[in-house]
Structures are given as structure tokens and as C-alpha cells.
Design a protein around this motif. Structure first.
Motif, PDB file in Angstrom:
ATOM      1  N   ASP A  86     -18.755 -16.482 -40.611  1.00  0.00           N
ATOM      2  CA  ASP A  86     -18.289 -17.979 -40.604  1.00  0.00           C
ATOM      3  C   ASP A  86     -18.016 -18.609 -39.404  1.00  0.00           C
ATOM      4  O   ASP A  86     -18.108 -19.781 -39.194  1.00  0.00           O
ATOM      5  CB  ASP A  86     -17.330 -18.053 -41.775  1.00  0.00           C
ATOM      6  CG  ASP A  86     -17.599 -17.921 -43.106  1.00  0.00           C
ATOM      7  OD1 ASP A  86     -18.788 -17.562 -43.264  1.00  0.00           O
ATOM      8  OD2 ASP A  86     -16.722 -18.028 -43.967  1.00  0.00           O
ATOM      9  N   ASP A 109     -23.959 -22.378 -38.512  1.00  0.00           N
ATOM     10  CA  ASP A 109     -24.743 -22.227 -39.860  1.00  0.00           C
ATOM     11  C   ASP A 109     -26.191 -21.642 -39.441  1.00  0.00           C
ATOM     12  O   ASP A 109     -26.698 -20.638 -40.281  1.00  0.00           O
ATOM     13  CB  ASP A 109     -24.670 -23.243 -40.684  1.00  0.00           C
ATOM     14  CG  ASP A 109     -23.693 -23.437 -41.487  1.00  0.00           C
ATOM     15  OD1 ASP A 109     -23.442 -24.195 -42.194  1.00  0.00           O
ATOM     16  OD2 ASP A 109     -22.804 -22.331 -41.526  1.00  0.00           O
ATOM     17  N   GLY A 153     -25.590 -14.595 -39.454  1.00  0.00           N
ATOM     18  CA  GLY A 153     -26.422 -13.547 -39.898  1.00  0.00           C
ATOM     19  C   GLY A 153     -27.562 -13.627 -39.461  1.00  0.00           C
ATOM     20  O   GLY A 153     -28.568 -12.853 -40.365  1.00  0.00           O
ATOM     21  N   ALA A 170     -28.178 -11.473 -42.587  1.00  0.00           N
ATOM     22  CA  ALA A 170     -28.118 -12.436 -43.948  1.00  0.00           C
ATOM     23  C   ALA A 170     -29.483 -12.441 -44.842  1.00  0.00           C
ATOM     24  O   ALA A 170     -28.970 -12.546 -46.202  1.00  0.00           O
ATOM     25  CB  ALA A 170     -27.730 -13.851 -43.406  1.00  0.00           C
ATOM     26  N   THR A 219     -20.247 -14.134 -50.389  1.00  0.00           N
ATOM     27  CA  THR A 219     -19.565 -14.745 -49.474  1.00  0.00           C
ATOM     28  C   THR A 219     -19.819 -15.300 -48.318  1.00  0.00           C
ATOM     29  O   THR A 219     -19.521 -15.079 -47.123  1.00  0.00           O
ATOM     30  CB  THR A 219     -18.261 -13.635 -49.262  1.00  0.00           C
ATOM     31  OG1 THR A 219     -19.062 -12.637 -48.751  1.00  0.00           O
ATOM     32  CG2 THR A 219     -17.558 -13.230 -50.584  1.00  0.00           C
ATOM     33  N   MET A 220     -21.072 -16.273 -48.425  1.00  0.00           N
ATOM     34  CA  MET A 220     -21.462 -16.966 -47.513  1.00  0.00           C
ATOM     35  C   MET A 220     -21.268 -18.495 -47.514  1.00  0.00           C
ATOM     36  O   MET A 220     -20.915 -18.852 -48.741  1.00  0.00           O
ATOM     37  CB  MET A 220     -23.176 -16.717 -47.497  1.00  0.00           C
ATOM     38  CG  MET A 220     -23.602 -15.156 -47.138  1.00  0.00           C
ATOM     39  SD  MET A 220     -25.266 -15.108 -47.557  1.00  0.00           S
ATOM     40  CE  MET A 220     -26.021 -15.836 -46.024  1.00  0.00           C
ATOM     41  N   THR A 221     -21.044 -19.014 -46.533  1.00  0.00           N
ATOM     42  CA  THR A 221     -21.007 -20.415 -46.652  1.00  0.00           C
ATOM     43  C   THR A 221     -22.074 -21.236 -47.213  1.00  0.00           C
ATOM     44  O   THR A 221     -23.401 -20.876 -46.976  1.00  0.00           O
ATOM     45  CB  THR A 221     -20.797 -21.226 -45.054  1.00  0.00           C
ATOM     46  OG1 THR A 221     -21.851 -21.153 -44.434  1.00  0.00           O
ATOM     47  CG2 THR A 221     -19.438 -20.537 -44.379  1.00  0.00           C
ATOM     48  N   GLY A 277     -23.874 -23.829 -46.175  1.00  0.00           N
ATOM     49  CA  GLY A 277     -24.639 -24.212 -45.197  1.00  0.00           C
ATOM     50  C   GLY A 277     -25.462 -22.897 -44.633  1.00  0.00           C
ATOM     51  O   GLY A 277     -26.813 -23.105 -44.499  1.00  0.00           O
ATOM     52  N   ASN A 278     -24.850 -21.828 -44.481  1.00  0.00           N
ATOM     53  CA  ASN A 278     -25.514 -20.621 -44.026  1.00  0.00           C
ATOM     54  C   ASN A 278     -26.483 -20.234 -45.080  1.00  0.00           C
ATOM     55  O   ASN A 278     -27.670 -19.737 -44.804  1.00  0.00           O
ATOM     56  CB  ASN A 278     -24.560 -19.776 -43.620  1.00  0.00           C
ATOM     57  CG  ASN A 278     -24.948 -18.411 -42.993  1.00  0.00           C
ATOM     58  OD1 ASN A 278     -25.988 -18.115 -42.229  1.00  0.00           O
ATOM     59  ND2 ASN A 278     -24.194 -17.184 -43.310  1.00  0.00           N
ATOM     60  N   THR A 327     -29.440 -22.156 -45.202  1.00  0.00           N
ATOM     61  CA  THR A 327     -30.496 -22.170 -44.047  1.00  0.00           C
ATOM     62  C   THR A 327     -31.262 -20.837 -44.251  1.00  0.00           C
ATOM     63  O   THR A 327     -32.648 -21.055 -44.009  1.00  0.00           O
ATOM     64  CB  THR A 327     -29.475 -21.912 -42.662  1.00  0.00           C
ATOM     65  OG1 THR A 327     -28.695 -22.977 -42.660  1.00  0.00           O
ATOM     66  CG2 THR A 327     -30.372 -21.656 -41.645  1.00  0.00           C
ATOM     67  N   HIS A 328     -30.786 -19.879 -44.706  1.00  0.00           N
ATOM     68  CA  HIS A 328     -31.640 -18.454 -44.820  1.00  0.00           C
ATOM     69  C   HIS A 328     -32.381 -18.490 -46.066  1.00  0.00           C
ATOM     70  O   HIS A 328     -33.568 -18.186 -46.063  1.00  0.00           O
ATOM     71  CB  HIS A 328     -30.646 -17.308 -44.974  1.00  0.00           C
ATOM     72  CG  HIS A 328     -29.795 -17.142 -43.665  1.00  0.00           C
ATOM     73  ND1 HIS A 328     -30.742 -16.525 -42.542  1.00  0.00           N
ATOM     74  CD2 HIS A 328     -28.814 -17.182 -43.207  1.00  0.00           C
ATOM     75  CE1 HIS A 328     -29.666 -16.498 -41.548  1.00  0.00           C
ATOM     76  NE2 HIS A 328     -28.643 -16.911 -41.831  1.00  0.00           N
ATOM     77  N   LYS A 368     -35.649 -20.600 -44.960  1.00  0.00           N
ATOM     78  CA  LYS A 368     -36.523 -19.450 -44.265  1.00  0.00           C
ATOM     79  C   LYS A 368     -37.427 -18.726 -45.324  1.00  0.00           C
ATOM     80  O   LYS A 368     -38.633 -18.451 -44.982  1.00  0.00           O
ATOM     81  CB  LYS A 368     -35.796 -18.799 -43.010  1.00  0.00           C
ATOM     82  CG  LYS A 368     -35.293 -19.548 -42.048  1.00  0.00           C
ATOM     83  CD  LYS A 368     -34.460 -18.841 -40.997  1.00  0.00           C
ATOM     84  CE  LYS A 368     -34.006 -19.796 -39.979  1.00  0.00           C
ATOM     85  NZ  LYS A 368     -33.134 -19.066 -38.837  1.00  0.00           N
TER      86      LYS A 368
END
Lengths: 211, 98
Positions: A3, A7, A11, B12, B39-41, B43-44, B47-48, B51
Motif C-alpha cells: 500500500d 497503485d 505488486g 500482485a 487485502t489489496m487497495t 486502485g492496485n 490496475t492489475h 492488465k
């Protein structure tokens, strides 16, 4: 975890080989623990409910085999607790999951509710025409148990679950055979062989999970 | 390392793919549930997922549940096949690792 990173970066790093394998194992394990129904829990809960509940009915049964207090209360409380535990467990695990299996599970939920509503109506109708004594004890036990057995077998066919089919078939044959023993012996048979059947299913699920 | 699918071979995205692969084929998971489990945000995860979706490995379907919009995420057949190839390659590489 990531976090603190932006963003679009979090990861994004490539793990090494061992780390990659560990991630796969961890996520498989997480999925098994969080979004899969744990059959050990479901069958284990019902093993206790049937084992102790039927034993209570047998222990406090009257001279003609009719259930006496507090047997039916103990039995009813345990069955109600098992229903709540099962619904809470399944709801928690399957929340947010969609697809054909989820739709079939929703239909199955309705089938359980409708099946038991029908069983209750039959029991009410039999009480209304004056069925009592040992005959009442046999029928009031057999009808809901056969609903359980048939729904287990139907569910097993829908989801290709051999263990559930065997359990359903076992319950159907057990309740048929135990009915011939009459009350209160049938309660003892249901406790030992019915509760035992659920316990064996839970143990089988446990062993399969560790294979 | 070069044999491993670069779309999946990021921490991720590997987590997302491995988790979704544990669902039965055809099963979907809502975005909030997937986010909670990993437990990821938001936005994160978005994004993934984008992809993976661009590579044809993941499908995101937007629906209206009652009055609430919901996004359901699932692994496509291509994504499942790619993950199987990834794990097979990884196992081979690990066995060859001294």
C-alpha cells in the motif's frame, strides 16, 4: 503490504521461483479456507446435533416410546443451532461468488425450505386426524429424515459429490430400517448410526483435504 | 525465468490469478470480496485486473444487483490455461534449480 507504493507500481515486481511457488500455495490455501464450504464443519455440526439430540430423545422417552421432556427441547435446540451454524458458514464462505453453481445452490436453498415446509404440513395433518403413540413417533421422524436424504442425493447428483450421495442413501436406508425397530429404539439407532454417518462424512472430508 | 508468462509473473497478478484459479470454472467473485481476500487497495487491484483483462486472462462483468452496481471477476478459459502453463513451467524450473 504494497500500500505504500503508487497503485500502478504496487505488486508489479517479478518474484523469484521459490517465492512464486509460495505465492501460489498461499493463495490456493487462502481460497480453500475463505471461499470454499468446509464440509468438515457442516457434517461435524450435524453429527453432534443428531448424535446428542437423538440420544436425548431416547434417554427421556416414555413407556410407549413417546418422547418426554426435556428430550424434544434438547433435540429442537440442537437442530435449530445446527441449521443456524450451517447457514452462517455457507453464507459467509459463498458471499460474492456467482456463476452456475451459485445459482444451483440458491435453488437448493429453496428446495430445503419447501421440502421442510411440506414435511411440517404432513405432520400437522397427521396430528389433526389423531395420529399418536409409536406410529406418530415413527412417521414424525421418518418424513423429515427422508426429505434430508433425498435432498442430499439430489444435491450430490447436481454437484457430482459422491460422498454426499452415499450419506443421503445411508440416511434413507437407516431411517427405513430404524422405523422397523420402533420407538424409542429408533432414536438410539438414529443417534449412533445417523450421527455416526455424519461423523464419518466429516472424517472422510478431512482426510480428503489432507491428501 | 524468461519462460514464465510476464503477464502473470508479477507478485500482485500472480496472487490474483492463483486465487481466481482456485474457484471452479465458470465461478465469478465480486470485486469487493476479491479485494478483501487479497487485502489489496481498490486502485492496485483494478490496475492489475486491467492488465490481466487486456491479456484476455480475466473477465470483468458489471451488473446491477438490486440498485447496487457490482463488478464480477472471473478467470477466462485462456487465463486458466495460461496459469496451468505457468505452474507447469515453474515446477520444471524449480526441479532444475540447484
Amino acid at each position: 503490504m504494497d500500500d505504500h507504493q503508487p497503485d500502478d507500481q504496487a505488486g508489479d515486481h517479478a518474484p523469484d521461483l521459490a517465492e512464486s511457488w509460495a505465492i501460489i500455495e498461499a493463495e490456493r490455501d487462502r481460497a480453500r479456507r475463505s471461499v470454499r464450504v468446509d464440509e468438515r464443519v457442516v457434517y461435524g455440526v450435524w453429527a453432534v446435533a443428531w448424535g446428542v439430540g437423538y440420544l436425548a430423545l431416547w434417554t427421556w422417552s416414555g413407556p410407549q416410546g413417546e418422547p418426554g421432556l426435556p428430550g424434544p427441547i434438547v433435540f429442537g435446540v440442537l437442530i435449530a443451532a445446527a441449521i443456524v451454524a450451517t447457514v452462517v458458514h455457507i453464507e459467509g464462505r459463498t458471499r460474492g461468488i456467482g456463476g452456475p453453481d451459485a445459482e444451483a445452490n440458491a435453488w437448493l436453498g429453496w428446495a430445503w425450505g419447501i421440502g421442510f415446509a411440506g414435511a411440517c404440513l404432513v405432520a400437522g395433518a397427521l396430528g389433526r386426524v389423531g395420529l399418536e403413540g409409536e406410529a406418530a413417533a415413527i412417521v414424525y421422524n421418518a418424513v423429515p429424515c427422508l426429505v434430508v436424504a433425498v435432498l442430499y442425493m439430489g444435491s450430490a447428483i447436481a454437484f457430482h459429490d459422491r460422498r454426499q450421495f452415499v450419506l443421503g442413501a445411508w440416511i434413507a436406508l437407516l431411517v427405513g430400517g430404524a422405523s422397523f425397530a420402533g420407538a424409542p429404539t429408533l432414536y438410539l439407532l438414529m443417534a449412533l448410526l445417523g450421527g455416526g454417518g455424519f461423523a464419518v462424512a466429516a472424517l472422510h472430508a478431512h482426510r480428503e483435504g489432507h491428501r | 525465468m524468461t519462460d514464465l508468462d510476464p503477464v502473470i509473473h508479477a507478485q500482485a497478478r500472480l496472487r490474483v490469478t492463483a486465487f481466481l484459479a482456485a474457484l471452479a470454472p465458470g465461478e465469478t467473485l465480486t470485486f469487493p470480496r476479491l479485494q478483501k481476500e487479497l487485502t489489496m487497495t481498490a486502485g492496485n487491484l483494478s490496475t492489475h485486473l486491467r492488465k490481466l483483462e487486456d491479456a484476455g486472462y480475466v473477465q470483468q462483468t458489471k451488473t446491477i444487483d438490486g440498485r447496487t452496481p457490482a463488478t464480477h471477476v472471473s478467470l477466462t478459459d485462456a487465463g486458466r490455461a495460461a496459469f496451468e502453463t505457468y505452474t507447469r513451467t515453474l515446477r520444471t524450473l524449480l526441479q532444475g534449480d540447484p
